[in-house]
Design a protein around this motif. Structure first.
Motif, PDB file in Angstrom:
ATOM      1  N   GLU A   1       0.759  -1.147  -0.113  1.00  0.00           N
ATOM      2  CA  GLU A   1      -0.112  -0.028  -0.106  1.00  0.00           C
ATOM      3  C   GLU A   1       0.907   1.361   0.140  1.00  0.00           C
TER       4      GLU A   1
ATOM      5  N   TYR B   1       3.972   1.515  -1.159  1.00  0.00           N
ATOM      6  CA  TYR B   1       4.799   1.638  -2.443  1.00  0.00           C
ATOM      7  C   TYR B   1       3.674   2.241  -3.598  1.00  0.00           C
ATOM      8  N   LYS B   2       2.404   1.751  -3.461  1.00  0.00           N
ATOM      9  CA  LYS B   2       1.522   2.144  -4.310  1.00  0.00           C
ATOM     10  C   LYS B   2       1.132   3.800  -4.227  1.00  0.00           C
TER      11      LYS B   2
ATOM     12  N   THR C   1       4.094   5.920  -5.394  1.00  0.00           N
ATOM     13  CA  THR C   1       4.448   5.869  -6.935  1.00  0.00           C
ATOM     14  C   THR C   1       3.087   6.904  -7.375  1.00  0.00           C
ATOM     15  N   GLU C   2       2.101   6.870  -6.756  1.00  0.00           N
ATOM     16  CA  GLU C   2       0.944   7.807  -7.288  1.00  0.00           C
ATOM     17  C   GLU C   2       1.373   9.364  -6.995  1.00  0.00           C
TER      18      GLU C   2
ATOM     19  N   TYR D   1       4.337  10.485  -9.238  1.00  0.00           N
ATOM     20  CA  TYR D   1       4.237   9.964 -10.756  1.00  0.00           C
ATOM     21  C   TYR D   1       4.831  10.809 -11.723  1.00  0.00           C
TER      22      TYR D   1
END
Length: 323
Positions: free
Chosen positions: A236, A238-239, A242-243, A246
């Motif tokens: 969670e 890492y996601k 990255t968002e 971005y």
């Protein structure tokens, strides 16, 4: 319980935790508002000669729904009630003799600590001492209420007193703790030096997602920020990062997020470390004896604890060598 005590001649008042302990946060790990809860309990006007019973582990939210207080919730309930009543002291009866210098299941020679300070208790519990939880210590530390940890199976034992300890045991280090199943994320920016707000974005993103950060380090060149979190929150986190980054990742302003999994954090804790020279040398020399690679190091500004991030599989031998 009330019936047993009444049969023995006690006058009993039962406090409903859902109605009288106001808590906020997640349904399964809520935090009690001491001020509001104190007012609610005070409004009950309980006579001084009454014995009070309170069911542990639960409280009520703004909608008067029952919520859970999380791990060690019953101990937390006791500490909260002590704070709300401005008690002279708090006793927690559990299944261990008290707080040890480290986990006696790992090190049979571990010593029982007869007395530790609130600050030492907070550090030990935060970095993995299972007998305590940081939230249990917070209410009693806030109101300077001494807390005695005792073993229900050994009622005549000394236990451990948590209070304004004066380091009478002359031990610069009071405990060695470990947190297993951790992961580390490293955020690297080639031009990070002087860039305002990068750290704020990283940690705000984690906070927004409700991800707990256990340890933080930053390179002296300001080139990278690394932080540890629990392994089960890695995907969670890492996601979310990255968002958040971005565009920076796409344009190459931000290097790829580096991840190291299957780590552990081993910490040494003690108020006496502030005045005792060479603790870091002892600590790292002990890890070197076991040929244990140190991934990262962090020290609290209070100089009350030093932590090292190591391989998860080396935790047991690291604790044994350090002890």
């Amino acid at each position: 319980m009330a019936s047993i005590l009444r049969a023995r001649g006690y006058i009993i008042t039962i406090i409903d935790p859902v109605e009288n302990l106001f808590a906020e946060g997640h349904y399964l790990s809520a935090t009690v508002d001491i001020h509001e809860s104190s007012q609610r309990i005070s409004a009950l006007n309980i006579p001084k000669d009454h014995l009070i019973l309170l069911a542990g582990f639960t409280a009520g939210n703004l909608q008067n729904e029952p919520v859970i207080l999380g791990r060690n919730g019953s101990d937390y309930s006791a500490a909260v009630l002590a704070a709300c009543l401005q008690a002279d002291y708090c006793e927690i009866w559990t299944d261990v003799d008290g707080v040890y210098t480290c986990d006696p299941r790992i090190v049979p020679e571990a010593r029982l600590l007869t007395e530790i300070s609130y600050q030492e208790a907070m550090e030990l519990s935060y970095f993995g001492a299972k007998v305590l939880h940081p939230r249990t210590i917070a209410p009693i530390a806030q109101f300077q209420i001494p807390c005695l940890i005792k073993n229900a199976s050994v009622p005549n034992g000394n236990g451990t007193l948590i209070g304004n300890a004066e380091n009478r045991e002359c031990m610069p280090i009071k405990g060695i703790t470990s947190l297993n199943n951790m992961a580390m994320i490293n955020v690297s920016v080639p031009g990070m030096k002087g860039m305002v707000g990068m750290a704020a974005r990283v940690f705000s993103t984690m906070s927004y997602k409700g991800i707990s950060i256990v340890l933080i380090t930053q390179s002296s060149s300001e080139y990278s920020i690394s932080f540890c979190l629990h392994q089960d929150q890695l995907a969670e986190a890492y996601k979310a990062l990255t968002e958040e980054f971005y565009l920076e990742l796409k344009e190459g302003f931000l290097s790829s997020l580096d991840i190291i999994e299957q780590l552990a954090i081993i910490s040494v804790v003690g108020d006496g470390m502030r005045t005792f020279k060479g603790i870091s040398a002892y600590f790292f020399s002990a890890l070197t004896l076991g040929n244990i690679n140190i991934v990262a190091i962090a020290q609290a500004s209070s100089e009350r604890s030093i932590s090292a991030v190591i391989d998860n599989n080396m935790t047991t031998i690291a604790v044994q060598l350090c002890h």
